[in-house]
Scaffold this motif. Structure first.
Motif, PDB file in Angstrom:
ATOM      1  N   ILE A  26       0.855  -1.192   0.000  1.00 60.96           N
ATOM      2  CA  ILE A  26       0.000   0.000   0.000  1.00 60.96           C
ATOM      3  C   ILE A  26       0.887   1.237   0.000  1.00 60.96           C
ATOM      4  O   ILE A  26       1.805   1.363   0.813  1.00 60.96           O
ATOM      5  CB  ILE A  26      -0.924   0.041   1.236  1.00 60.96           C
ATOM      6  N   GLY A  27       0.602   2.155  -0.904  1.00 61.10           N
ATOM      7  CA  GLY A  27       1.266   3.446  -0.920  1.00 61.10           C
ATOM      8  C   GLY A  27       0.317   4.525  -0.440  1.00 61.10           C
ATOM      9  O   GLY A  27      -0.898   4.462  -0.668  1.00 61.10           O
ATOM     10  N   VAL A  28       0.859   5.531   0.244  1.00 59.08           N
ATOM     11  CA  VAL A  28       0.054   6.619   0.802  1.00 59.08           C
ATOM     12  C   VAL A  28       0.524   7.936   0.184  1.00 59.08           C
ATOM     13  O   VAL A  28       1.716   8.250   0.211  1.00 59.08           O
ATOM     14  CB  VAL A  28       0.189   6.695   2.338  1.00 59.08           C
ATOM     15  N   THR A  29      -0.413   8.700  -0.372  1.00 63.21           N
ATOM     16  CA  THR A  29      -0.123  10.042  -0.886  1.00 63.21           C
ATOM     17  C   THR A  29      -0.976  11.035  -0.123  1.00 63.21           C
ATOM     18  O   THR A  29      -2.164  11.208  -0.398  1.00 63.21           O
ATOM     19  CB  THR A  29      -0.410  10.147  -2.391  1.00 63.21           C
ATOM     20  N   ASP A  30      -0.383  11.667   0.889  1.00 60.67           N
ATOM     21  CA  ASP A  30      -1.082  12.624   1.762  1.00 60.67           C
ATOM     22  C   ASP A  30      -0.608  14.019   1.375  1.00 60.67           C
ATOM     23  O   ASP A  30       0.434  14.474   1.826  1.00 60.67           O
ATOM     24  CB  ASP A  30      -0.752  12.299   3.215  1.00 60.67           C
ATOM     25  N   GLY A  75       1.776  -6.920   9.246  1.00 64.76           N
ATOM     26  CA  GLY A  75       2.688  -7.380   8.206  1.00 64.76           C
ATOM     27  C   GLY A  75       2.478  -6.811   6.828  1.00 64.76           C
ATOM     28  O   GLY A  75       3.225  -7.158   5.901  1.00 64.76           O
ATOM     29  N   LYS A  76       1.472  -5.947   6.660  1.00 64.43           N
ATOM     30  CA  LYS A  76       1.263  -5.340   5.340  1.00 64.43           C
ATOM     31  C   LYS A  76       2.324  -4.269   5.114  1.00 64.43           C
ATOM     32  O   LYS A  76       2.587  -3.440   5.980  1.00 64.43           O
ATOM     33  CB  LYS A  76      -0.134  -4.732   5.255  1.00 64.43           C
ATOM     34  N   LEU A  77       2.938  -4.266   3.957  1.00 63.96           N
ATOM     35  CA  LEU A  77       3.941  -3.269   3.611  1.00 63.96           C
ATOM     36  C   LEU A  77       3.244  -1.967   3.233  1.00 63.96           C
ATOM     37  O   LEU A  77       2.482  -1.917   2.262  1.00 63.96           O
ATOM     38  CB  LEU A  77       4.794  -3.766   2.445  1.00 63.96           C
ATOM     39  N   VAL A  78       3.473  -0.907   4.019  1.00 71.34           N
ATOM     40  CA  VAL A  78       2.852   0.401   3.782  1.00 71.34           C
ATOM     41  C   VAL A  78       3.961   1.434   3.636  1.00 71.34           C
ATOM     42  O   VAL A  78       4.831   1.547   4.511  1.00 71.34           O
ATOM     43  CB  VAL A  78       1.910   0.804   4.941  1.00 71.34           C
ATOM     44  N   VAL A  79       3.935   2.196   2.544  1.00 78.42           N
ATOM     45  CA  VAL A  79       4.938   3.229   2.267  1.00 78.42           C
ATOM     46  C   VAL A  79       4.224   4.572   2.180  1.00 78.42           C
ATOM     47  O   VAL A  79       3.371   4.764   1.310  1.00 78.42           O
ATOM     48  CB  VAL A  79       5.696   2.942   0.960  1.00 78.42           C
ATOM     49  N   ALA A  80       4.573   5.502   3.080  1.00 79.42           N
ATOM     50  CA  ALA A  80       3.834   6.763   3.197  1.00 79.42           C
ATOM     51  C   ALA A  80       4.635   7.956   2.710  1.00 79.42           C
ATOM     52  O   ALA A  80       5.820   8.101   3.025  1.00 79.42           O
ATOM     53  CB  ALA A  80       3.418   6.984   4.651  1.00 79.42           C
ATOM     54  N   ASP A  81       3.952   8.819   1.964  1.00 75.79           N
ATOM     55  CA  ASP A  81       4.488  10.100   1.501  1.00 75.79           C
ATOM     56  C   ASP A  81       3.504  11.178   1.968  1.00 75.79           C
ATOM     57  O   ASP A  81       2.318  11.107   1.641  1.00 75.79           O
ATOM     58  CB  ASP A  81       4.592  10.086  -0.026  1.00 75.79           C
ATOM     59  N   GLY A  95       8.326   7.402  -5.851  1.00 75.02           N
ATOM     60  CA  GLY A  95       7.579   6.685  -4.817  1.00 75.02           C
ATOM     61  C   GLY A  95       6.986   5.384  -5.324  1.00 75.02           C
ATOM     62  O   GLY A  95       7.031   4.353  -4.634  1.00 75.02           O
ATOM     63  N   ALA A  96       6.407   5.408  -6.533  1.00 68.96           N
ATOM     64  CA  ALA A  96       5.827   4.199  -7.107  1.00 68.96           C
ATOM     65  C   ALA A  96       6.905   3.147  -7.357  1.00 68.96           C
ATOM     66  O   ALA A  96       6.704   1.953  -7.103  1.00 68.96           O
ATOM     67  CB  ALA A  96       5.099   4.534  -8.399  1.00 68.96           C
ATOM     68  N   SER A  97       8.061   3.590  -7.847  1.00 74.02           N
ATOM     69  CA  SER A  97       9.161   2.660  -8.112  1.00 74.02           C
ATOM     70  C   SER A  97       9.686   2.066  -6.808  1.00 74.02           C
ATOM     71  O   SER A  97       9.993   0.872  -6.727  1.00 74.02           O
ATOM     72  CB  SER A  97      10.284   3.376  -8.858  1.00 74.02           C
ATOM     73  N   LEU A  98       9.803   2.899  -5.772  1.00 75.23           N
ATOM     74  CA  LEU A  98      10.297   2.439  -4.472  1.00 75.23           C
ATOM     75  C   LEU A  98       9.394   1.365  -3.888  1.00 75.23           C
ATOM     76  O   LEU A  98       9.853   0.289  -3.489  1.00 75.23           O
ATOM     77  CB  LEU A  98      10.400   3.625  -3.511  1.00 75.23           C
ATOM     78  N   MET A  99       8.087   1.656  -3.815  1.00 73.33           N
ATOM     79  CA  MET A  99       7.180   0.701  -3.182  1.00 73.33           C
ATOM     80  C   MET A  99       7.053  -0.567  -4.009  1.00 73.33           C
ATOM     81  O   MET A  99       6.889  -1.658  -3.458  1.00 73.33           O
ATOM     82  CB  MET A  99       5.811   1.328  -2.927  1.00 73.33           C
ATOM     83  N   SER A 100       7.176  -0.470  -5.332  1.00 72.95           N
ATOM     84  CA  SER A 100       7.116  -1.660  -6.177  1.00 72.95           C
ATOM     85  C   SER A 100       8.303  -2.575  -5.913  1.00 72.95           C
ATOM     86  O   SER A 100       8.150  -3.792  -5.768  1.00 72.95           O
ATOM     87  CB  SER A 100       7.093  -1.254  -7.655  1.00 72.95           C
TER      88      SER A 100
END
Length: 354
Positions: free
Chosen positions: A179-183, A205-211, A303-308
């Motif tokens: 899951i990616g977060v765009t705040d 355990g879900k991978l969450v990446v926040a921006d 960000g998309a490349s990182l979380m992928s």
């Protein structure tokens, strides 16, 4: 593996990825299911031919003759498109989109891009945010962008809408790998209640990446991706000057990583990025790209490349190096928000990494 690592002041500087590793990450992404939650906008481009401008009869102003209009997804919606362009098998968006003309166009553009909107909450209240960019064309092929015109949602969303978003987060989280977060917007989709729910999934355990522009230090258990402005502010430190040693930035990243109890990817433009995990800081230099450049949308692509890459099992430093490749493709696309395809990433790798 990253090819070379060297010690710098007790931390690590990472070398470039091998070509085989880049190809392996791209192959893994083909089976990745990704979700994005956050503020979605409609980007509107108006092409204005100033050679056709005339003095208005009603006001003492010259007109802005629009001869072309185009629409693209922006903010969280643009990050979702980036994930799809990278090759993710499924991309789902969780957001709030108002039931207005801008919202209808935004949903159409997302569906055209292969983005699932099943977790988008439609609201009869408020308005769909939009960034309107007037592009002025003059004599001798001169082009200049005029000040942006923004449509904004001026107040916080009601609790009933927030409750629907949390239900949508739960439904989406059960279906995706990362899951990616765009705040991005004040009073936007990702408030305290949504952050708590994302932490709930991260704890399981879900991978969450926040921006996040204003609240990057308020996440817990989620990987955070601040820039050089957001990171110092989030930990109450003064932003170092441009000549500050890398160790000062590493200390900022360590403090933020400790604060959120998760890894931190601190981006610093042309100076590259730092990955901090369990107190160890790894500097990952950026890639040299010759001008002309356009940095609009490069952060979304990074960000998309990182979380992928993280989603398919790359290490933190490997994922940052891969994200630099995506951004290096994006900045070479002028006049819009650049995306990066697998083919373009491999081409940029061959150009930049000798």
């Amino acid at each position: 593996m990253i090819e070379t690592n060297k010690e710098i002041g007790g931390s690590i500087e990472a070398g470039p990825l091998s070509r085989e590793k880049v190809m392996a990450i791209l192959a893994g992404i083909q089976g990745l299911k990704a979700g994005i939650i956050g503020d979605s906008c409609l980007d509107i481009y108006w092409q204005i031919d100033m050679t056709r401008s005339e003095l208005s009869r009603e006001t003492p102003h010259y007109t802005l003759p629009v001869v072309g209009e185009s629409f693209t997804p922006g903010a969280a919606a643009n990050t979702a498109v980036n994930l799809k362009k990278l090759g993710c098998s499924e991309v789902k968006l969780c957001s709030i989109i108002a039931d207005d003309w801008r919202g209808r166009i935004l949903r159409e553009k997302l569906e055209e891009s292969g983005i699932s909107c099943e977790h988008v909450v439609l609201s009869k209240e408020g308005s769909t945010p939009a960034y309107c960019k007037p592009i002025l064309h003059g004599l001798q092929d001169t082009v200049q962008e005029a000040p942006r015109i923004d449509f904004i949602h001026a107040s916080s969303w009601p609790e009933s809408i927030v409750g629907q978003v949390i239900d949508a987060v739960d439904a989406m989280a059960a279906q995706v790998d990362v899951i990616g977060v765009t705040d991005q917007l004040v009073g936007g989709v990702v408030g305290d209640a949504v952050r708590r729910r994302l932490s709930h999934w991260a704890e399981r355990g879900k991978l969450v990446v926040a921006d996040s522009r204003e609240h990057i230090g308020s996440f817990s258990g989620c990987i955070v991706k601040p820039n050089e402005v957001e990171a110092p502010r989030s930990v109450g430190m003064v932003m170092p000057d441009e000549n500050a040693p890398l160790e000062e930035w590493m200390e900022i990243g360590r403090r933020l990583s400790s604060q959120v109890s998760a890894p931190c990817c601190l981006t610093m433009g042309s100076r590259g990025a730092i990955w901090i995990e369990e107190g160890t800081a790894t500097a990952v230099p950026t890639l040299p790209v010759k001008p002309p450049l356009d940095v609009v949308g490069a952060g979304d692509c990074f960000g998309a490349s990182l979380m992928s890459a993280l989603g398919v099992g790359a290490s933190g430093a490997e994922a940052v190096a891969f994200a630099h490749l995506g951004a290096a493709v994006s900045v070479k696309k002028l006049g819009g928000v650049g995306h990066a395809s697998p083919e373009e990433i491999m081409e940029r790798y061959d150009e930049c990494v000798k």
